[in-house]
Scaffold this active site. Structure first.
Site, PDB file in Angstrom:
ATOM      1  N   GLY A  54       0.844  -1.196   0.000  1.00 52.31           N
ATOM      2  CA  GLY A  54       0.000   0.000   0.000  1.00 52.31           C
ATOM      3  C   GLY A  54       0.871   1.235   0.000  1.00 52.31           C
ATOM      4  N   CYS A  81       5.316  -6.116   1.495  1.00 56.87           N
ATOM      5  CA  CYS A  81       5.665  -4.695   1.432  1.00 56.87           C
ATOM      6  C   CYS A  81       5.056  -3.939   2.626  1.00 56.87           C
ATOM      7  CB  CYS A  81       5.222  -4.126   0.082  1.00 56.87           C
ATOM      8  SG  CYS A  81       5.940  -2.516  -0.263  1.00 56.87           S
ATOM      9  N   TYR A  82       4.022  -3.122   2.393  1.00 60.45           N
ATOM     10  CA  TYR A  82       3.376  -2.434   3.524  1.00 60.45           C
ATOM     11  C   TYR A  82       2.918  -3.458   4.561  1.00 60.45           C
ATOM     12  CZ  TYR A  82       0.079   0.433   6.195  1.00 60.45           C
ATOM     13  OH  TYR A  82      -0.590   1.080   7.206  1.00 60.45           O
ATOM     14  N   HIS A 166       7.793  -7.763  -3.822  1.00 64.19           N
ATOM     15  CA  HIS A 166       6.483  -8.219  -4.314  1.00 64.19           C
ATOM     16  C   HIS A 166       6.615  -9.577  -5.017  1.00 64.19           C
ATOM     17  CE1 HIS A 166       4.046  -4.615  -3.552  1.00 64.19           C
ATOM     18  NE2 HIS A 166       5.207  -3.979  -3.665  1.00 64.19           N
ATOM     19  N   GLU A 168       4.328 -11.417  -6.097  1.00 62.19           N
ATOM     20  CA  GLU A 168       3.260 -11.614  -7.080  1.00 62.19           C
ATOM     21  C   GLU A 168       3.596 -11.040  -8.451  1.00 62.19           C
ATOM     22  OE1 GLU A 168       3.388  -9.502  -4.647  1.00 62.19           O
ATOM     23  OE2 GLU A 168       2.222  -7.686  -4.953  1.00 62.19           O
ATOM     24  N   SER A 220     -21.460  -2.639 -26.155  1.00 60.64           N
ATOM     25  CA  SER A 220     -20.697  -2.023 -27.247  1.00 60.64           C
ATOM     26  C   SER A 220     -20.355  -3.043 -28.322  1.00 60.64           C
ATOM     27  CB  SER A 220     -19.405  -1.428 -26.693  1.00 60.64           C
ATOM     28  OG  SER A 220     -18.514  -2.475 -26.343  1.00 60.64           O
ATOM     29  N   GLY A 222     -17.947  -5.034 -27.784  1.00 58.50           N
ATOM     30  CA  GLY A 222     -16.589  -5.405 -27.376  1.00 58.50           C
ATOM     31  C   GLY A 222     -16.636  -6.556 -26.387  1.00 58.50           C
ATOM     32  N   VAL A 223     -15.455  -7.081 -26.072  1.00 61.74           N
ATOM     33  CA  VAL A 223     -15.387  -8.286 -25.245  1.00 61.74           C
ATOM     34  C   VAL A 223     -15.998  -8.063 -23.854  1.00 61.74           C
ATOM     35  CG1 VAL A 223     -13.805  -9.954 -24.178  1.00 61.74           C
ATOM     36  CG2 VAL A 223     -13.291  -9.012 -26.442  1.00 61.74           C
ATOM     37  N   ASP A 224     -15.601  -6.985 -23.184  1.00 58.65           N
ATOM     38  CA  ASP A 224     -15.981  -6.840 -21.779  1.00 58.65           C
ATOM     39  C   ASP A 224     -17.487  -6.649 -21.595  1.00 58.65           C
ATOM     40  OD1 ASP A 224     -13.280  -6.966 -21.542  1.00 58.65           O
ATOM     41  OD2 ASP A 224     -13.003  -4.819 -21.216  1.00 58.65           O
ATOM     42  N   SER A 225     -18.071  -5.727 -22.354  1.00 58.45           N
ATOM     43  CA  SER A 225     -19.500  -5.483 -22.131  1.00 58.45           C
ATOM     44  C   SER A 225     -20.319  -6.690 -22.593  1.00 58.45           C
ATOM     45  CB  SER A 225     -19.971  -4.198 -22.818  1.00 58.45           C
ATOM     46  OG  SER A 225     -19.933  -4.312 -24.210  1.00 58.45           O
ATOM     47  N   SER A 226     -19.844  -7.394 -23.608  1.00 55.55           N
ATOM     48  CA  SER A 226     -20.600  -8.559 -24.085  1.00 55.55           C
ATOM     49  C   SER A 226     -20.557  -9.693 -23.071  1.00 55.55           C
ATOM     50  CB  SER A 226     -20.042  -9.064 -25.420  1.00 55.55           C
ATOM     51  OG  SER A 226     -19.992  -8.013 -26.351  1.00 55.55           O
ATOM     52  N   LYS A 365      -8.087  -9.386 -18.295  1.00 56.15           N
ATOM     53  CA  LYS A 365      -8.669  -9.596 -19.629  1.00 56.15           C
ATOM     54  C   LYS A 365      -8.722 -11.078 -20.028  1.00 56.15           C
ATOM     55  CE  LYS A 365     -10.087  -7.359 -23.355  1.00 56.15           C
ATOM     56  NZ  LYS A 365     -10.901  -6.137 -23.344  1.00 56.15           N
TER      57      LYS A 365
END
Ligand code: XMP
Length: 509
Positions: A54, A81-82, A166, A168, A220, A222-226, A365
């Site tokens: 953080g 980290c934090y 980190h 990750e 739209s 597009g991939v995300d909204s679909s 994604k």
């Protein structure tokens, strides 16, 4: 789901990455705000708890803390980290302001291995991003590894592990081994997470949250909204009303295809708004790129606002926001510093009176694509290249008019069709045609021509922050050039953009 790993979010931009790494191991994980009451955390019977990084300092006046009792629950803890500084601070050690901080790659030397570092090389590269550092250890802790500062400590008896770097992040060479050590060897977490569980749980969550209310969603194509639309539709069926705004600045036949793919095939309720005239009139005579973007963005909001108010009783607004959008615009559930504000045309006015529904908010994604495929959306739709909100409006340089849109749509369609035909579409990250307001002389048959110039643009990238131009085969480029010049009335010259990003951007405006 029980027995997963809880990630307490102190605002690091890498938090969802921790979640993702754990999901990749087939283990359930959940990101919760740092101030979630301990009782709520314990209700989930976690196998382990990760305290994230953080941006703040544990020594600051209003530092973000956790209840100290968290360390006495016999649940393994990993502080990153934090999270390492916080553990040190709460358990009686000292954290000081570093001399210069460490940012980027650093060399880690293991001095005394532990369960977390088991199997990690004595020297390895780790990714650092900190200013404060641990000065003295809490009682019962030992130093396990150093960079220029104390970089790994633990109290193995209490199963508390801390790292300053980190694990990750992919730049930490042996980070995945450390994450696996924690999840499996220290926490013994069960491998019970599958994408299908995620889908089922999300559907159940949506059902519970929405009840009998109506949801609207800006589709739209597009991939995300679909993917978001199909997922929500699975949960609540026709309580979902999609709105598809045809700005007139979309790819050739896009509206028709969206209605076929999602309206007919998936039975989504879609209201298609043909707003091309409105957009064209706002764009008339505007040639400055920023002004065009603004005009398109504002008009989109106006159209969407009008249409959404026509849908009576809609309580929720669903969006295909995915994790990288979230991190670019604001904190997820914690206090992450704002990196940059998101500039999607889908960005809607704040005063809109809806509750947000964002079922893909925690996914990356490629995970969204997997969800889409799992829901039965065809490969070519979930693997579409990104398409910018302002659409062809920023791919026609200078002023936009109907004729230029037609020309560009035709040329772009040929390019995309040939990419598919030659098995190249999935090998490039984003491909399109740009229309220049530049005319040049040519010859066709016996006639002299004086027409526009098209630019073929194709980029390869993983994150869209940097990109190289695609090394498409000459023969392929030759085919495209011939087809565009021969088939598209209005273009007599085709060029290939060989600029990388930076300094060029992927789009031309
Ligand atoms: P640039 O041109 O900045 O583009 O290299 C990086 C990526 O962002 C997309 N892009 C946008 N997407 N609204 C969007 O939704 C926008 O206004 C916008 N501008 C650029 C671009 O297509 C590329 O994928």
């Amino acid at each position: 789901m029980q027995n997963g790993i809880i990630i307490l979010d102190f605002g690091s931009q890498y938090n969802q990455l921790i979640g993702r790494r754990i999901r990749e191991m087939g283990v359930y994980s959940e990101v919760l705000p740092f101030n979630t009451p301990l009782a709520e955390i314990l209700e989930r019977a976690p196998s382990g708890i990760i305290l994230s990084g953080g941006p703040s300092s544990v020594n600051a006046e209003h530092a973000h803390l956790v209840e100290k009792e968290l360390f006495n629950q016999k649940i393994p803890v990993l502080g990153i980290c934090y999270g390492m500084q916080l553990t040190t601070h709460l358990l009686g050690g000292k954290v000081k302001k570093g001399a210069k901080g460490e940012y980027g790659k650093a060399k880690l030397e293991i001095q005394k291995s532990n369960q977390l570092l088991a199997g990690v090389s004595r020297f390895s590269t780790v990714w650092m991003s900190h200013f404060d550092e641990v000065e003295t250890l809490p009682e019962g802790f030992a130093i396990n590894a150093m960079t220029d500062v104390i970089s790994a400590i633990s109290n193995e008896a209490k199963k508390i592990y801390c790292v300053q770097f980190h694990p990750e992040v992919s730049h930490t060479d042996e980070g995945s081994r450390m994450m696996e050590n924690f999840v499996f060897n220290v926490c013994n977490a069960p491998k019970n997470w599958k994408l299908t569980n995620y889908i089922d749980e999300t559907i159940a969550d949506i059902k519970e949250k929405v009840g009998a209310q109506k949801v609207i969603l800006g589709l739209s194509g597009g991939v995300d909204s679909s993917v978001a639309a199909v997922l929500i539709h699975k949960a609540i069926g026709d309580q979902l009303q999609c709105i598809f705004v045809d700005t007139g600045l979309l790819r050739k036949d896009e509206g028709k295809k969206v209605m076929e793919n999602y309206g007919e095939h998936f039975n989504l309720k879609i209201k298609m708004i043909n707003a091309s005239e409105r957009f064209l009139s706002k764009l008339a005579g505007v040639s400055d790129p920023e002004e065009k973007r603004k005009a398109i963005g504002n008009e989109f909001v106006a159209v969407f606002d009008e249409e959404s108010h026509k849908i009576e009783g809609a309580k929720f607004l669903a969006q295909g926001t995915i994790y990288p959008d979230v991190i670019e615009s604001q904190s997820v559930k914690g206090p992450s510093s704002v990196i940059k504000s998101h500039h999607n045309v889908g960005g809607l006015p704040e005063e809109m009176d809806f509750e947000l529904l964002e079922p893909l908010r925690e996914l990356f994604k490629d995970e969204v694509r997997k969800v889409g495929e799992e829901l039965g959306i065809p490969h070519h739709l979930v693997h579409r290249h990104p398409f910018p909100g302002p659409g062809l409006g920023i791919r026609i340089l200078g002023a936009v008019d109907e004729e230029k849109i037609r020309i560009l749509q035709e040329a772009d369609d040929i390019f995309i069709e040939e990419l598919y035909k030659n098995d190249l579409y999935d090998k490039v990250s984003q491909a399109f045609v740009v229309l220049l307001p530049v005319k040049s002389v040519g010859v066709m048959g016996d006639e002299r021509t004086y027409e526009y110039t098209a630019v073929v643009r194709s980029a390869n990238t993983t994150d869209f922050m940097t990109a190289t131009w695609s090394r498409l085969p000459y023969e392929f480029l030759d085919t495209i050039s011939n087809r565009i010049i021969n088939e598209v009335r209005g273009i007599n010259r085709v060029t290939y953009d060989i600029s990388s990003k930076p300094p060029a951007t992927i789009e031309w405006e």
